[in-house]
Scaffold this active site. Structure first.
Site, mmCIF file in Angstrom:
data_model
loop_
_atom_site.group_PDB
_atom_site.id
_atom_site.type_symbol
_atom_site.label_atom_id
_atom_site.label_comp_id
_atom_site.label_asym_id
_atom_site.label_seq_id
_atom_site.Cartn_x
_atom_site.Cartn_y
_atom_site.Cartn_z
ATOM 1 N N LYS B 79 41.913 58.570 -22.859
ATOM 2 C CA LYS B 79 42.065 58.196 -21.447
ATOM 3 C C LYS B 79 41.143 57.022 -21.149
ATOM 4 O O LYS B 79 39.986 57.019 -21.585
ATOM 5 C CB LYS B 79 41.712 59.406 -20.569
ATOM 6 C CG LYS B 79 41.933 59.197 -19.078
ATOM 7 C CD LYS B 79 41.660 60.495 -18.321
ATOM 8 C CE LYS B 79 41.859 60.350 -16.828
ATOM 9 N NZ LYS B 79 41.572 61.609 -16.105
ATOM 10 N N SER B 154 45.056 63.271 -12.836
ATOM 11 C CA SER B 154 44.904 61.861 -13.136
ATOM 12 C C SER B 154 45.174 61.491 -14.604
ATOM 13 O O SER B 154 45.441 60.325 -14.888
ATOM 14 C CB SER B 154 43.492 61.386 -12.766
ATOM 15 O OG SER B 154 42.509 62.031 -13.539
ATOM 16 N N SER B 178 42.873 67.573 -13.387
ATOM 17 C CA SER B 178 43.442 66.340 -13.945
ATOM 18 C C SER B 178 43.859 66.407 -15.416
ATOM 19 O O SER B 178 44.497 65.476 -15.906
ATOM 20 C CB SER B 178 42.460 65.175 -13.778
ATOM 21 O OG SER B 178 42.509 64.698 -12.469
#
Lengths: 96, 513
Positions: B79, B154, B178
């Site tokens: 990420k 997210s 997330s």
């Protein structure tokens, strides 16, 4: 509406954000609705409850007092938007 | 079966048996990214050359009979809020669009040391604030099951890249759901470890008392492998737990005897989609058939979790994001234009005789901060900085921030009480399946309410996992959430593996044209 446009403008200065007139209007409405929602907590009885600041409560975590190589200056300055060989540059602070 | 369809565990078996090389495996995933990511948009950057170099290095060591790390040449996506030395790390923000970290996050370093091949950086909501990846300033990610739907967030890119077979393993982060929510939306396995299990050093901070890094994969077995590689105490993160890390990959296959499962009454109430509810109840029956006992538990303060979270997280964010000032790194406004603008404002105040206006004018330094942040940060990030600044400001601190910290303890106590009765809490990951792109962007509060079942775990600091447990009639994945007491990730993984041995939802893959 729990917040006024003036409240939001003041918060934007504290937040170091410059909002346009349109943004201020939208933000006032959205923040007011969120604040109204989080006011839900006022109905919870929290007498004698200790605040919980962290998920794992740890105490006194010390690092050993040893000298380490820190980030070399060149690398620390490498991402600066404005700099010279030694320093970060900011707009004039004095004599404005 | 092609290489990209295999789990990391199966790839490792083939790699160590010499049936394939890491270069071949890496190339296969790079090819899939090349063909599928135009539609999905999971990656912000793909590090093809360095990935192939890393893979070749692992291959040559393996061939020479030298030691190879736990991840043995299997690709891992990261990420884009974990610092990667020398490679752009953007947090999906214009603020950090060109930021090149001078060091690796501990998790990235550990993955390199374990011979995980770093294949690229995945898209996300800007600064991890959001639940749909629509808040990314740098690109759109679609749900591989239906390109009109969001992947969740997210960690949307992190989940979508696994679902679309562009990486077998990926790293996400979870501050309020997330990892688990996008895992649920994309039909993959995603684990949020106990707070402190994984070092946060080098993770670009959102809410430091809630942020946690975790693995995303196809199976619990693969998640166990990646968790084993990244967990452990780190002197660079004083909040990382100083406890031994279990060998998750060794224990994940052991079935749990006499498992006691609790269903949270409050997770089956208003707002839960009936199809999701029915699917989750079917999943619970699977556990029953495996010998688990099921009982009801209560988390009475659950209904305050969202309000508590949306005070604590923005408060911490407002402080953490104060560092983006246009001085040390990140976006800075055009200084000449800014000075001219200030001069024009001053002149206008002077001409109209507005003395208060003159007195309250920004200095050039303050205006540089404000203008740089206004240009570099997106609407959701601004909203949360503003909210947090408000709830921490004089006169409101006690009513909001301090109050929320107290309710946070009550939420934790609910968990402690529940875990006296049961080993695991099981329920839906989200109230409904992935929604259409754009459906909630105009109403931040409705987006926040998506986190209803996931935020409590972050507030309490307990671990949670989402695993696929079925599909809606429209073909969208449904996630089952399991939560366990602090540091009981082994149980979470074992229980998830048991479910995946008895079902095949986790083996389903979307068809991309």
């Amino acid at each position: 509406m729990s917040l006024s446009r003036e409240d939001v403008e003041k918060v934007s200065l504290l937040s170091r954000l410059k909002l346009s007139e349109d943004e201020l209007v939208v933000m006032t409405d959205q923040m007011s609705r969120i604040i109204d929602y989080i006011d839900l907590l006022s109905e919870v009885n929290t007498d004698d409850v200790e605040p919980m600041t962290h998920a794992v409560e740890q105490f006194n975590v010390f690092a050993d007092d040893v000298v380490h190589q820190s980030l070399p200056r060149d690398e620390a300055l490498a991402n600066a938007p404005k700099r010279d060989d030694e320093c970060f540059h900011v707009p004039a602070v004095l004599g404005d | 079966m092609s290489l990209i369809q295999l789990t990391a565990t199966d790839l490792l078996k083939k790699l160590s048996a010499g049936e394939v090389t890491s270069v071949e495996v890496t190339q296969a995933f790079l090819d899939q990214i090349e063909s599928a990511d135009k539609q999905v948009g999971a990656f912000l950057s793909v590090t093809k050359d360095s990935a192939l170099e890393q893979a070749a290095d692992v291959d040559s060591r393996r061939k020479a009979g030298k030691p190879v790390g736990l991840l043995g040449g299997v690709p891992v996506a990261i990420k884009d809020l974990l610092c990667t030395k020398g490679q752009v790390t953007t947090c999906a923000s214009k603020m950090l669009e060109n930021f090149i970290p001078p060091y690796d996050a501990t998790v990235v370093r550990k993955i390199r040391e374990a011979d995980g091949v770093l294949i690229g950086k995945t898209n996300m909501d800007e600064f991890a604030m959001g639940g749909s990846t629509e808040n990314s300033a740098l690109g759109k990610t679609s749900n591989p099951w239906n390109l009109d739907c969001v992947p969740g967030g997210s960690s949307g890119g992190a989940a979508a890249c696994v679902a679309a077979s562009m990486a077998p393993l990926s790293i996400g982060t979870d501050t309020g759901g997330s990892i688990r929510q996008p895992a649920g939306f994309c039909g993959v396995t995603g684990l949020k470890p106990t707070y402190g299990r994984v070092s946060r050093f080098g993770l670009i901070a959102f809410a430091s008392s809630l942020d946690q890094i975790g693995p995303m994969a196809r199976t619990a077995e693969d998640a166990a492998l990646l968790l084993e590689a990244i967990s452990g105490h780190d002197p660079m993160d004083s909040t990382s737990a100083n406890v031994a890390s279990p060998q998750f990959s060794q224990t994940v296959g052991k079935p749990l005897e006499g498992l006691r499962i609790g269903l949270v009454k409050e997770h089956f109430g208003d707002g839960l989609d009936s199809e999701v509810e029915a699917t989750v109840r079917e999943a619970v029956k699977v556990y029953q058939s495996l010998g688990a006992t099921i009982s009801d538990v209560s988390l009475p303060h659950n209904k305050y979790a969202i309000a508590t979270y949306y005070i604590i997280a923005p408060s911490e964010a407002s402080s953490n994001l104060a560092r983006y000032d246009g001085v040390h790194y990140g976006h800075r406004c055009d200084e000449k234009q800014m000075i001219e603008q200030l001069a024009a404002e001053k002149k206008a105040f002077e001409e109209s005789g507005d003395e208060e206006g003159l007195r309250n004018m920004d200095t050039s330094l303050v205006r540089m901060y404000r203008q740089s942040r206004a240009e570099g940060l997106g609407p959701e990030v601004k909203r949360r900085i503003m909210l947090g600044t408000y709830t921490l400001s004089a006169g409101y601190y006690d009513a909001y921030y301090l109050k929320a910290l107290k309710v946070r303890r009550l939420i934790r106590q609910d968990y402690d009480t529940a875990f006296k009765e049961v080993d695991l809490i099981v329920g839906p990951t989200t109230p409904s399946t992935a929604f259409k792109t754009g459906a909630k962007t105009d109403d931040p509060l409705s987006m926040y309410l998506e986190d209803l079942y996931t935020v409590s775990a972050n507030l309490a600091g307990v671990g949670g996992i989402s695993i696929p447990c079925g599909f809606s009639t429209t073909g969208m994945p449904i996630g089952l959430q399991l939560q366990a007491p602090p540091l009981a990730e082994e149980k979470l993984l074992q229980a998830s593996h048991m479910f995946q041995q008895a079902t095949d939802w986790h083996t389903r893959r979307p068809e991309l044209s």
